[in-house]
Motif scaffolding. Structure first.
Motif, PDB file in Angstrom:
ATOM      1  N   ASN A 123      -1.590 -35.770 -79.620  1.00 43.71           N
ATOM      2  CA  ASN A 123      -2.612 -34.818 -79.186  1.00 43.71           C
ATOM      3  C   ASN A 123      -2.488 -33.462 -79.875  1.00 43.71           C
ATOM      4  O   ASN A 123      -3.074 -32.485 -79.425  1.00 43.71           O
ATOM      5  CB  ASN A 123      -2.527 -34.642 -77.667  1.00 43.71           C
ATOM      6  N   ASP A 124      -1.732 -33.396 -80.978  1.00 39.11           N
ATOM      7  CA  ASP A 124      -1.521 -32.115 -81.650  1.00 39.11           C
ATOM      8  C   ASP A 124      -2.771 -31.637 -82.382  1.00 39.11           C
ATOM      9  O   ASP A 124      -2.926 -30.445 -82.630  1.00 39.11           O
ATOM     10  CB  ASP A 124      -0.364 -32.219 -82.646  1.00 39.11           C
ATOM     11  N   GLU A 125      -3.634 -32.575 -82.777  1.00 37.65           N
ATOM     12  CA  GLU A 125      -4.858 -32.234 -83.488  1.00 37.65           C
ATOM     13  C   GLU A 125      -6.048 -32.813 -82.743  1.00 37.65           C
ATOM     14  O   GLU A 125      -5.958 -33.862 -82.114  1.00 37.65           O
ATOM     15  CB  GLU A 125      -4.830 -32.765 -84.926  1.00 37.65           C
ATOM     16  N   LEU A 126      -7.187 -32.123 -82.834  1.00 34.71           N
ATOM     17  CA  LEU A 126      -8.397 -32.550 -82.131  1.00 34.71           C
ATOM     18  C   LEU A 126      -9.589 -32.543 -83.075  1.00 34.71           C
ATOM     19  O   LEU A 126      -9.644 -31.762 -84.029  1.00 34.71           O
ATOM     20  CB  LEU A 126      -8.718 -31.612 -80.962  1.00 34.71           C
ATOM     21  N   LEU A 127     -10.549 -33.423 -82.775  1.00 34.24           N
ATOM     22  CA  LEU A 127     -11.876 -33.351 -83.365  1.00 34.24           C
ATOM     23  C   LEU A 127     -12.821 -32.797 -82.312  1.00 34.24           C
ATOM     24  O   LEU A 127     -12.799 -33.226 -81.152  1.00 34.24           O
ATOM     25  CB  LEU A 127     -12.344 -34.725 -83.828  1.00 34.24           C
ATOM     26  N   ILE A 128     -13.646 -31.842 -82.691  1.00 36.09           N
ATOM     27  CA  ILE A 128     -14.602 -31.202 -81.788  1.00 36.09           C
ATOM     28  C   ILE A 128     -16.010 -31.467 -82.302  1.00 36.09           C
ATOM     29  O   ILE A 128     -16.322 -31.178 -83.462  1.00 36.09           O
ATOM     30  CB  ILE A 128     -14.362 -29.681 -81.708  1.00 36.09           C
ATOM     31  N   ALA A 129     -16.880 -32.012 -81.454  1.00 36.47           N
ATOM     32  CA  ALA A 129     -18.276 -32.255 -81.812  1.00 36.47           C
ATOM     33  C   ALA A 129     -19.174 -31.276 -81.065  1.00 36.47           C
ATOM     34  O   ALA A 129     -19.076 -31.148 -79.844  1.00 36.47           O
ATOM     35  CB  ALA A 129     -18.673 -33.692 -81.488  1.00 36.47           C
ATOM     36  N   VAL A 130     -20.045 -30.603 -81.810  1.00 35.41           N
ATOM     37  CA  VAL A 130     -20.992 -29.638 -81.237  1.00 35.41           C
ATOM     38  C   VAL A 130     -22.311 -29.761 -81.998  1.00 35.41           C
ATOM     39  O   VAL A 130     -22.348 -30.289 -83.114  1.00 35.41           O
ATOM     40  CB  VAL A 130     -20.475 -28.187 -81.346  1.00 35.41           C
ATOM     41  N   PRO A 131     -23.423 -29.288 -81.428  1.00 32.11           N
ATOM     42  CA  PRO A 131     -24.682 -29.266 -82.190  1.00 32.11           C
ATOM     43  C   PRO A 131     -24.529 -28.454 -83.466  1.00 32.11           C
ATOM     44  O   PRO A 131     -23.859 -27.420 -83.480  1.00 32.11           O
ATOM     45  CB  PRO A 131     -25.680 -28.623 -81.217  1.00 32.11           C
ATOM     46  N   LYS A 156     -29.284 -27.168 -88.007  1.00 34.67           N
ATOM     47  CA  LYS A 156     -30.223 -28.187 -87.522  1.00 34.67           C
ATOM     48  C   LYS A 156     -29.826 -28.579 -86.110  1.00 34.67           C
ATOM     49  O   LYS A 156     -28.795 -29.205 -85.897  1.00 34.67           O
ATOM     50  CB  LYS A 156     -30.205 -29.411 -88.442  1.00 34.67           C
ATOM     51  N   THR A 157     -30.670 -28.227 -85.148  1.00 35.48           N
ATOM     52  CA  THR A 157     -30.323 -28.459 -83.752  1.00 35.48           C
ATOM     53  C   THR A 157     -30.345 -29.928 -83.371  1.00 35.48           C
ATOM     54  O   THR A 157     -29.846 -30.295 -82.311  1.00 35.48           O
ATOM     55  CB  THR A 157     -31.289 -27.695 -82.829  1.00 35.48           C
ATOM     56  N   GLU A 158     -30.922 -30.787 -84.220  1.00 35.77           N
ATOM     57  CA  GLU A 158     -30.935 -32.222 -83.928  1.00 35.77           C
ATOM     58  C   GLU A 158     -29.738 -32.942 -84.548  1.00 35.77           C
ATOM     59  O   GLU A 158     -29.553 -34.144 -84.343  1.00 35.77           O
ATOM     60  CB  GLU A 158     -32.241 -32.862 -84.419  1.00 35.77           C
ATOM     61  N   ALA A 159     -28.922 -32.225 -85.322  1.00 36.95           N
ATOM     62  CA  ALA A 159     -27.748 -32.807 -85.964  1.00 36.95           C
ATOM     63  C   ALA A 159     -26.480 -32.386 -85.215  1.00 36.95           C
ATOM     64  O   ALA A 159     -26.497 -31.483 -84.372  1.00 36.95           O
ATOM     65  CB  ALA A 159     -27.666 -32.376 -87.428  1.00 36.95           C
ATOM     66  N   VAL A 160     -25.371 -33.065 -85.535  1.00 31.74           N
ATOM     67  CA  VAL A 160     -24.093 -32.821 -84.875  1.00 31.74           C
ATOM     68  C   VAL A 160     -23.062 -32.439 -85.923  1.00 31.74           C
ATOM     69  O   VAL A 160     -22.957 -33.092 -86.969  1.00 31.74           O
ATOM     70  CB  VAL A 160     -23.617 -34.068 -84.094  1.00 31.74           C
ATOM     71  N   GLY A 161     -22.305 -31.385 -85.663  1.00 29.99           N
ATOM     72  CA  GLY A 161     -21.205 -30.990 -86.525  1.00 29.99           C
ATOM     73  C   GLY A 161     -19.879 -31.361 -85.886  1.00 29.99           C
ATOM     74  O   GLY A 161     -19.684 -31.160 -84.683  1.00 29.99           O
ATOM     75  N   ILE A 162     -18.965 -31.914 -86.683  1.00 29.83           N
ATOM     76  CA  ILE A 162     -17.650 -32.310 -86.182  1.00 29.83           C
ATOM     77  C   ILE A 162     -16.589 -31.492 -86.920  1.00 29.83           C
ATOM     78  O   ILE A 162     -16.522 -31.517 -88.155  1.00 29.83           O
ATOM     79  CB  ILE A 162     -17.403 -33.817 -86.373  1.00 29.83           C
ATOM     80  N   PHE A 163     -15.773 -30.769 -86.149  1.00 34.46           N
ATOM     81  CA  PHE A 163     -14.732 -29.903 -86.694  1.00 34.46           C
ATOM     82  C   PHE A 163     -13.362 -30.441 -86.312  1.00 34.46           C
ATOM     83  O   PHE A 163     -13.214 -31.171 -85.322  1.00 34.46           O
ATOM     84  CB  PHE A 163     -14.894 -28.477 -86.167  1.00 34.46           C
ATOM     85  N   GLN A 164     -12.377 -30.044 -87.101  1.00 34.83           N
ATOM     86  CA  GLN A 164     -10.997 -30.418 -86.816  1.00 34.83           C
ATOM     87  C   GLN A 164     -10.210 -29.189 -86.410  1.00 34.83           C
ATOM     88  O   GLN A 164     -10.356 -28.116 -87.007  1.00 34.83           O
ATOM     89  CB  GLN A 164     -10.361 -31.077 -88.054  1.00 34.83           C
ATOM     90  N   LEU A 165      -9.419 -29.316 -85.358  1.00 37.12           N
ATOM     91  CA  LEU A 165      -8.500 -28.263 -84.929  1.00 37.12           C
ATOM     92  C   LEU A 165      -7.077 -28.767 -85.078  1.00 37.12           C
ATOM     93  O   LEU A 165      -6.819 -29.937 -84.833  1.00 37.12           O
ATOM     94  CB  LEU A 165      -8.766 -27.886 -83.466  1.00 37.12           C
ATOM     95  N   PRO A 166      -6.148 -27.922 -85.553  1.00 40.00           N
ATOM     96  CA  PRO A 166      -6.238 -26.466 -85.639  1.00 40.00           C
ATOM     97  C   PRO A 166      -6.780 -25.904 -86.950  1.00 40.00           C
ATOM     98  O   PRO A 166      -6.877 -24.680 -87.085  1.00 40.00           O
ATOM     99  CB  PRO A 166      -4.772 -26.049 -85.458  1.00 40.00           C
ATOM    100  N   SER A 167      -7.106 -26.737 -87.937  1.00 38.42           N
ATOM    101  CA  SER A 167      -7.536 -26.199 -89.235  1.00 38.42           C
ATOM    102  C   SER A 167      -8.891 -25.495 -89.158  1.00 38.42           C
ATOM    103  O   SER A 167      -9.201 -24.645 -89.983  1.00 38.42           O
ATOM    104  CB  SER A 167      -7.607 -27.322 -90.266  1.00 38.42           C
ATOM    105  N   GLN A 168      -9.727 -25.871 -88.172  1.00 40.53           N
ATOM    106  CA  GLN A 168     -11.076 -25.333 -87.976  1.00 40.53           C
ATOM    107  C   GLN A 168     -12.026 -25.723 -89.113  1.00 40.53           C
ATOM    108  O   GLN A 168     -13.077 -25.118 -89.291  1.00 40.53           O
ATOM    109  CB  GLN A 168     -11.061 -23.812 -87.794  1.00 40.53           C
ATOM    110  N   ASN A 169     -11.661 -26.732 -89.886  1.00 39.92           N
ATOM    111  CA  ASN A 169     -12.507 -27.212 -90.978  1.00 39.92           C
ATOM    112  C   ASN A 169     -13.558 -28.168 -90.462  1.00 39.92           C
ATOM    113  O   ASN A 169     -13.293 -28.981 -89.570  1.00 39.92           O
ATOM    114  CB  ASN A 169     -11.667 -27.925 -92.048  1.00 39.92           C
ATOM    115  N   ARG A 170     -14.767 -28.093 -91.039  1.00 39.93           N
ATOM    116  CA  ARG A 170     -15.819 -29.038 -90.674  1.00 39.93           C
ATOM    117  C   ARG A 170     -15.593 -30.350 -91.411  1.00 39.93           C
ATOM    118  O   ARG A 170     -15.463 -30.386 -92.633  1.00 39.93           O
ATOM    119  CB  ARG A 170     -17.195 -28.463 -91.006  1.00 39.93           C
TER     120      ARG A 170
END
Length: 429
Positions: free
Chosen positions: A138-146, A150-164
């Motif tokens: 659980n040291d790293e996470l993927l975060i999905a947000v609008p 484009k509000t109809e698309a989804v962006g996925i980021f990685q933590l802790p790097s904060q890279n998309r």
């Protein structure tokens, strides 16, 4: 007249000045995190029903709260920020306990900020998260947000790097509208994304080996915007609720081998082939004769039929949540009622009525593993079960503090947040 009195909450938590938008159980059910329309978050100690930490992480309404391990809290607000806070149990003593209702309170200290993501919150859509791999720590996470643009698309980021890592655009722009609800998890070793939209459309997509997103399921079960969705703990179906009166049960398609054409075998290396003695020319001709096989991944067949839909005749049920044992789910109603349903039959089991105005959030506590795996096991048998070589003492042998902690951990809590700023706690089923 019914011989049964209406159910009453076990406790009512009062402290928010504005409507409660989010409720989430954290730290093994010992804490309940709640967020309101002013951007305040309260961490409630459920052993004594008192606040342990109060701060204002956002300047606008809270959209989502989650824990990340034992020492981090993630908050998502309408001020276009997603923030990861360092807040371990030992850090709580440095936090303010002055509730948002106390307008005379001095500025409350904030926990240490670890990460900030600038995100799009025009959609009113909360984030979804999962680990970076199916069996990774659980040291790293993927975060999905609008997506921001484009509000109809989804962006996925990685933590802790904060890279998309990905921008997911599924289908045409006109048919969906804005993203309204998200869920993300690993299934069959593949990253799976469920997205629900303003048009009432719901999709399931999976990331293929060539970093391409493939749609596995698409359904228009709702005529109004989808307000919430949740995935069954076994990840074999998910439920959606909408501004209309429909609750829909959808499949999560699985494939025998992700995105391989049925009936077409994979290439085998020469040493793996049972016909290793066949000439190179014959092997080449055999590979060329395989129909439909190419270097590109095959598009899977898209399912379009929900497993079941019910018309509840109650519009505006949101914050749908499935309990960790997968047996029941609950919704928060704009009509001030919390409704509990069976996940198997989709029938209504209970209506919890205490708040006078609309409810916006519900959350279930995680059911203890012993109860989930064997509901017939008694509390006495569970208390005597050895764990890590030690025997847990009986309830009567525990101190008052330990007894409260045990009861908080094992209670079948359902927390409901309302427009009145109050949170009702129910112990059900």
């Amino acid at each position: 007249m019914s011989q049964y009195r209406p159910a009453q909450p076990k406790s009512v938590l009062r402290g928010h000045r504005t409507q409660v938008h989010v409720t989430t159980f954290v730290r093994g059910n010992q804490r309940l995190a709640s967020g309101d329309a002013d951007g305040f978050v309260i961490l409630w100690d459920l052993t004594i029903m008192r606040p342990r930490a109060v701060w204002r992480p956002h300047t606008s309404a809270i959209l989502g709260i989650a824990d990340w391990g034992d020492d981090k809290i993630i908050t998502h607000g309408r001020d276009n920020r997603l923030v990861v806070w360092k807040l371990a149990p030992e850090d709580e003593m440095t936090m303010s306990t002055a509730l948002p209702l106390d307008e005379s309170a001095l500025e409350r200290p904030q926990p240490w900020i670890l990460h900030i993501l600038n995100v799009n919150t025009m959609n009113f859509c909360s984030f979804a998260s999962c680990t970076t791999g199916p069996n990774t720590p659980n040291d790293e996470l993927l975060i999905a947000v609008p997506n921001t643009l484009k509000t109809e698309a989804v962006g996925i980021f990685q933590l802790p790097s904060q890279n998309r890592q990905h921008v997911v655009q599924l289908g045409s722009e006109t048919e969906k509208g804005m993203v309204m609800s998200l869920s993300m998890f690993w299934l069959q070793g593949c990253l799976t994304l469920i997205s629900a939209y303003e048009s009432g459309l719901t999709m399931v997509a999976r990331l293929g080996k060539s970093e391409t997103w493939h749609i596995l399921y698409r359904s228009q079960a709702h005529s109004q915007p989808v307000l919430s969705l949740d995935v069954n703990p076994q990840a074999d179906f998910f439920l959606t609720s909408s501004a209309d009166a429909i609750i829909a049960k959808h499949p999560i398609p699985i494939t025998a081998s992700p995105f391989q054409v049925p009936g077409v075998p994979k290439h085998m290396d020469d040493e793996e082939s049972p016909d290793a003695g066949v000439s190179a020319v014959s092997a080449t001709l055999a590979r060329e004769s395989r129909p439909g096989e190419s270097s590109a991944e095959a598009e899977p067949v898209i399912e379009t039929t929900p497993l079941k839909t019910i018309n509840t005749k109650h519009s505006g049920q949101q914050s749908l949540r499935i309990r960790s044992d997968g047996k029941i789910f609950a919704t928060a109603g704009w009509d001030s009622k919390v409704r509990v349903y069976s996940t198997k039959t989709m029938s209504e089991l209970a209506v919890l009525k205490w708040h006078e105005i609309g409810c916006y959030a519900v959350a279930f506590a995680t059911i203890a593993d012993e109860k989930a795996s064997d509901p017939t096991k008694s509390d006495e048998e569970i208390n005597q079960t050895p764990r890590n070589g030690t025997v847990v003492p009986r309830l009567g042998q525990l101190s008052v503090k330990d007894r409260r902690i045990k009861m908080a951990k094992e209670a079948h809590w359902l927390a409901a947040g309302s427009k009145d700023g109050k949170i009702s706690l129910w112990d059900i089923y």
